[in-house]
Design a protein around this motif. Structure first.
Motif, PDB file in Angstrom:
ATOM      1  N   VAL A  98     -77.647 -42.671  -0.636  1.00  5.87           N
ATOM      2  CA  VAL A  98     -76.526 -43.168   0.153  1.00  5.87           C
ATOM      3  C   VAL A  98     -76.093 -44.498  -0.458  1.00  5.87           C
ATOM      4  N   LEU A  99     -74.888 -44.517  -1.029  1.00  2.00           N
ATOM      5  CA  LEU A  99     -74.381 -45.711  -1.707  1.00  2.00           C
ATOM      6  C   LEU A  99     -73.249 -46.319  -0.897  1.00  2.00           C
ATOM      7  N   THR A 100     -73.414 -47.550  -0.470  1.00  2.00           N
ATOM      8  CA  THR A 100     -72.345 -48.265   0.222  1.00  2.00           C
ATOM      9  C   THR A 100     -71.435 -48.857  -0.851  1.00  2.00           C
ATOM     10  N   VAL A 101     -70.186 -48.408  -0.850  1.00  2.00           N
ATOM     11  CA  VAL A 101     -69.248 -48.784  -1.910  1.00  2.00           C
ATOM     12  C   VAL A 101     -67.983 -49.366  -1.292  1.00  2.00           C
ATOM     13  N   PRO A 102     -67.727 -50.653  -1.529  1.00  2.00           N
ATOM     14  CA  PRO A 102     -66.474 -51.250  -1.039  1.00  2.00           C
ATOM     15  C   PRO A 102     -65.275 -50.509  -1.626  1.00  2.00           C
ATOM     16  N   ALA A 103     -64.186 -50.444  -0.874  1.00  2.00           N
ATOM     17  CA  ALA A 103     -62.995 -49.685  -1.288  1.00  2.00           C
ATOM     18  C   ALA A 103     -62.544 -50.038  -2.704  1.00  2.00           C
ATOM     19  N   GLU A 104     -62.597 -51.319  -3.055  1.00  2.00           N
ATOM     20  CA  GLU A 104     -62.106 -51.740  -4.375  1.00  2.00           C
ATOM     21  C   GLU A 104     -63.026 -51.296  -5.520  1.00  2.00           C
ATOM     22  N   GLN A 105     -64.232 -50.790  -5.195  1.00  2.00           N
ATOM     23  CA  GLN A 105     -65.174 -50.348  -6.221  1.00  2.00           C
ATOM     24  C   GLN A 105     -65.268 -48.822  -6.337  1.00  2.00           C
ATOM     25  N   ALA A 140     -77.998 -58.335 -20.350  1.00  2.00           N
ATOM     26  CA  ALA A 140     -77.057 -59.207 -19.644  1.00  2.00           C
ATOM     27  C   ALA A 140     -75.642 -58.640 -19.641  1.00  2.00           C
ATOM     28  N   ASP A 141     -75.334 -57.751 -20.602  1.00  2.00           N
ATOM     29  CA  ASP A 141     -73.989 -57.199 -20.683  1.00  2.00           C
ATOM     30  C   ASP A 141     -73.803 -55.966 -19.793  1.00  2.00           C
ATOM     31  N   ARG A 142     -74.824 -55.602 -19.071  1.00  2.00           N
ATOM     32  CA  ARG A 142     -74.733 -54.444 -18.182  1.00  2.00           C
ATOM     33  C   ARG A 142     -73.749 -54.743 -17.057  1.00  2.00           C
ATOM     34  N   PRO A 143     -72.848 -53.778 -16.748  1.00  2.00           N
ATOM     35  CA  PRO A 143     -71.868 -54.035 -15.686  1.00  2.00           C
ATOM     36  C   PRO A 143     -72.519 -54.187 -14.315  1.00  2.00           C
ATOM     37  N   LYS A 144     -71.870 -54.955 -13.474  1.00  2.00           N
ATOM     38  CA  LYS A 144     -72.323 -55.165 -12.098  1.00  2.00           C
ATOM     39  C   LYS A 144     -72.270 -53.831 -11.347  1.00  2.00           C
ATOM     40  N   PRO A 145     -73.268 -53.544 -10.493  1.00  2.00           N
ATOM     41  CA  PRO A 145     -73.239 -52.292  -9.731  1.00  2.00           C
ATOM     42  C   PRO A 145     -71.986 -52.182  -8.867  1.00  2.00           C
ATOM     43  N   ALA A 146     -71.456 -50.957  -8.760  1.00  2.00           N
ATOM     44  CA  ALA A 146     -70.284 -50.719  -7.914  1.00  2.00           C
ATOM     45  C   ALA A 146     -70.682 -50.649  -6.444  1.00  2.00           C
ATOM     46  N   ALA A 147     -71.916 -50.254  -6.177  1.00  2.00           N
ATOM     47  CA  ALA A 147     -72.392 -50.130  -4.795  1.00  2.00           C
ATOM     48  C   ALA A 147     -73.003 -51.443  -4.333  1.00  2.00           C
ATOM     49  N   SER A 148     -72.815 -51.745  -3.063  1.00  2.00           N
ATOM     50  CA  SER A 148     -73.402 -52.970  -2.511  1.00  2.00           C
ATOM     51  C   SER A 148     -74.731 -52.694  -1.813  1.00  2.00           C
ATOM     52  N   GLY A 149     -75.096 -51.414  -1.684  1.00  2.00           N
ATOM     53  CA  GLY A 149     -76.359 -51.048  -1.058  1.00  2.00           C
ATOM     54  C   GLY A 149     -76.704 -49.617  -1.394  1.00  2.00           C
ATOM     55  N   SER A 150     -78.000 -49.280  -1.288  1.00  2.00           N
ATOM     56  CA  SER A 150     -78.450 -47.937  -1.638  1.00  2.00           C
ATOM     57  C   SER A 150     -79.681 -47.573  -0.824  1.00  2.00           C
TER      58      SER A 150
END
Length: 106
Positions: A9-16, A80-90
């Motif tokens: 279950v991934l909590t994903v803000p609309a903009e992500q 360090a170049d890894r993109p920030k996760p799109a989900a805010s929770g899992s």
């Protein structure tokens, strides 16, 4: 032995949302060759929640754990170049398949 289902279950803000879906699309075949893998679906929320569901079905718990410790772990490690996760929770939910049905003639 019944199959096991894992639902992440991934909590994903609309903009992500678009970012998350593009990332899954770019890794679409990453799990398919894993021993014991049976099914994958990425479910987009329609209303009432920001939670995406990542549904996978496995032959057994051992197959899932082997994937988690091998290919999945490697795919989620980075520098360090890894993109920030799109989900805010899992959260991961676990189930055993006790009944199933398919369309007649399938």
């Amino acid at each position: 032995m019944p199959s096991v289902v894992k639902i992440n279950v991934l909590t994903v803000p609309a903009e992500q949302r678009e970012t998350l879906e593009k990332r899954f699309a770019s890794r679409a075949h990453a799990v398919e060759s894993s021993d014991g893998f049976e099914w994958f679906e990425l479910l987009r929320p329609v209303e009432g929640t920001d939670d995406y569901l990542v549904y996978t079905r496995w032959r057994d718990e051992e197959s899932f754990q082997a994937w988690m410790e091998g290919p999945m772990k490697a795919a989620h490690q980075g520098g360090a170049d890894r993109p920030k996760p799109a989900a805010s929770g899992s959260t991961v939910w676990s189930f055993e398949v006790v009944q199933q049905a398919a369309p007649k003639g399938a």
